[in-house]
Scaffold this motif. Structure first.
Motif, mmCIF file in Angstrom:
data_model
loop_
_atom_site.group_PDB
_atom_site.id
_atom_site.type_symbol
_atom_site.label_atom_id
_atom_site.label_comp_id
_atom_site.label_asym_id
_atom_site.label_seq_id
_atom_site.Cartn_x
_atom_site.Cartn_y
_atom_site.Cartn_z
ATOM 1 N N SER A 1 -1.176 -0.298 13.404
ATOM 2 C CA SER A 1 -0.468 -0.415 12.126
ATOM 3 C C SER A 1 -1.120 -1.447 11.219
ATOM 4 O O SER A 1 -1.723 -2.407 11.679
ATOM 5 C CB SER A 1 1.009 -0.771 12.338
ATOM 6 N N VAL A 2 -0.988 -1.211 9.920
ATOM 7 C CA VAL A 2 -1.560 -2.072 8.887
ATOM 8 C C VAL A 2 -0.477 -2.335 7.846
ATOM 9 O O VAL A 2 0.207 -1.411 7.407
ATOM 10 C CB VAL A 2 -2.771 -1.394 8.203
ATOM 11 N N GLU A 3 -0.335 -3.592 7.450
ATOM 12 C CA GLU A 3 0.660 -3.940 6.432
ATOM 13 C C GLU A 3 0.083 -4.987 5.490
ATOM 14 O O GLU A 3 -0.790 -5.760 5.882
ATOM 15 C CB GLU A 3 1.926 -4.524 7.080
ATOM 16 N N LYS B 1 -7.860 -2.784 -3.063
ATOM 17 C CA LYS B 1 -7.116 -1.548 -3.325
ATOM 18 C C LYS B 1 -7.930 -0.601 -4.217
ATOM 19 O O LYS B 1 -7.910 0.616 -4.020
ATOM 20 C CB LYS B 1 -5.760 -1.862 -3.965
ATOM 21 N N THR C 1 -6.111 2.180 7.511
ATOM 22 C CA THR C 1 -5.988 2.217 8.969
ATOM 23 C C THR C 1 -7.185 2.922 9.590
ATOM 24 O O THR C 1 -7.722 2.469 10.613
ATOM 25 C CB THR C 1 -4.682 2.927 9.389
ATOM 26 N N LEU D 1 0.842 -1.192 0.000
ATOM 27 C CA LEU D 1 0.000 0.000 0.000
ATOM 28 C C LEU D 1 0.879 1.245 0.000
ATOM 29 O O LEU D 1 1.920 1.263 0.656
ATOM 30 C CB LEU D 1 -0.884 0.007 1.250
ATOM 31 N N GLU E 1 -3.052 5.122 0.839
ATOM 32 C CA GLU E 1 -3.862 3.906 0.959
ATOM 33 C C GLU E 1 -3.769 3.330 2.367
ATOM 34 O O GLU E 1 -4.773 2.909 2.949
ATOM 35 C CB GLU E 1 -3.404 2.854 -0.055
ATOM 36 N N ARG E 2 -2.562 3.312 2.918
ATOM 37 C CA ARG E 2 -2.388 2.773 4.271
ATOM 38 C C ARG E 2 -3.117 3.619 5.306
ATOM 39 O O ARG E 2 -3.769 3.092 6.204
ATOM 40 C CB ARG E 2 -0.898 2.670 4.626
ATOM 41 N N ASP E 3 -3.023 4.941 5.171
ATOM 42 C CA ASP E 3 -3.724 5.833 6.096
ATOM 43 C C ASP E 3 -5.231 5.623 6.018
ATOM 44 O O ASP E 3 -5.923 5.574 7.044
ATOM 45 C CB ASP E 3 -3.390 7.299 5.792
ATOM 46 N N GLU F 1 1.311 5.376 1.006
ATOM 47 C CA GLU F 1 1.040 6.038 2.290
ATOM 48 C C GLU F 1 -0.429 6.445 2.428
ATOM 49 O O GLU F 1 -1.047 6.254 3.485
ATOM 50 C CB GLU F 1 1.937 7.268 2.450
#
Length: 212
Positions: A45-47, A197, A17, A8, A12-14, A10
């Motif tokens: 956190s997400v990964e 995504k 999350t 992801l 997408e991750r935000d 930044e």
């Protein structure tokens, strides 16, 4: 395929999350009603990683047997969701739910049932809210409780045709003053991850449009 190819960015991750934290916050409200005590939940956190990396990440942190509540989910993106605890944390969770006044033998007898019910609340709250905010719905199977090390859990439940990846979430929560750590893992094949995504990108576009 490497993890970098499906990572992801930044934004997408935000966004993810934020979606997950809204989901677990709603799950915390449901748990609070169940135990009649204050419950706090957070996902710091997400990964997105491979199954092997996910198993390694948990294996490096946890030396004891793991307990996992597992549910299948189906919808625009599909896979298996796991709520994973170290065994001692799982017992603390059961004790927090059923109360400190119960005898150990009674707690042991109720352990799987209490874990399955808790896992069902958390996973449904997390995934259901996430899908709802992405303007879709997910169908969830009944929960099942499994035990083993991290390699066993991810190999046993990751056997999809083609390559599969893990949306890996650290989770912290406290129930009745018991501090408990755990993990949520969503195991998906590549088409499901790519669809997720796309839905996240559409969600970001809607948010951006609304704020303009």
């Amino acid at each position: 395929m490497s993890e970098s190819a499906i990572a992801l960015d930044e934004l997408e991750r935000d966004a993810l999350t934020e979606l997950v934290n809204i989901g677990v916050s709603r799950a915390a409200v449901s748990l609070r009603k169940m135990v009649s005590k204050q419950v706090t939940l957070s996902v710091p956190s997400v990964e997105v990683v491979t199954r092997r990396t996910a198993a390694s990440l948990i294996g490096q942190r946890e030396s004891e047997t793991l307990i996992a509540v597992q549910q299948q989910f189906e919808g625009p993106f599909s896979g298996r969701a796991l709520l994973i605890f170290p065994e001692s944390n799982g017992l603390s969770l059961v004790r927090a739910i059923v109360g400190d006044e119960m005898a150990e033998i009674e707690v042991a007898e109720m352990e799987d049932e209490a874990l399955a019910e808790t896992g069902n609340v958390i996973l449904n709250g997390c995934l259901g809210s996430m899908a709802n905010m992405l303007q879709h719905t997910l169908k969830m199977s009944l929960p099942a409780v499994r035990r083993g090390d991290s390699n066993l859990l991810f190999e046993a439940f990751g056997g999809t045709s083609g390559e599969s990846f893990v949306l890996f979430l650290y989770i912290n929560f406290s129930v009745r003053e018991h501090d408990i750590r755990g993990y949520i893992a969503m195991i998906m094949d590549l088409p499901s991850l790519e669809k997720l995504k796309q839905l996240i990108a559409a969600f970001i576009d809607r948010v951006m449009t609304d704020t303009e």
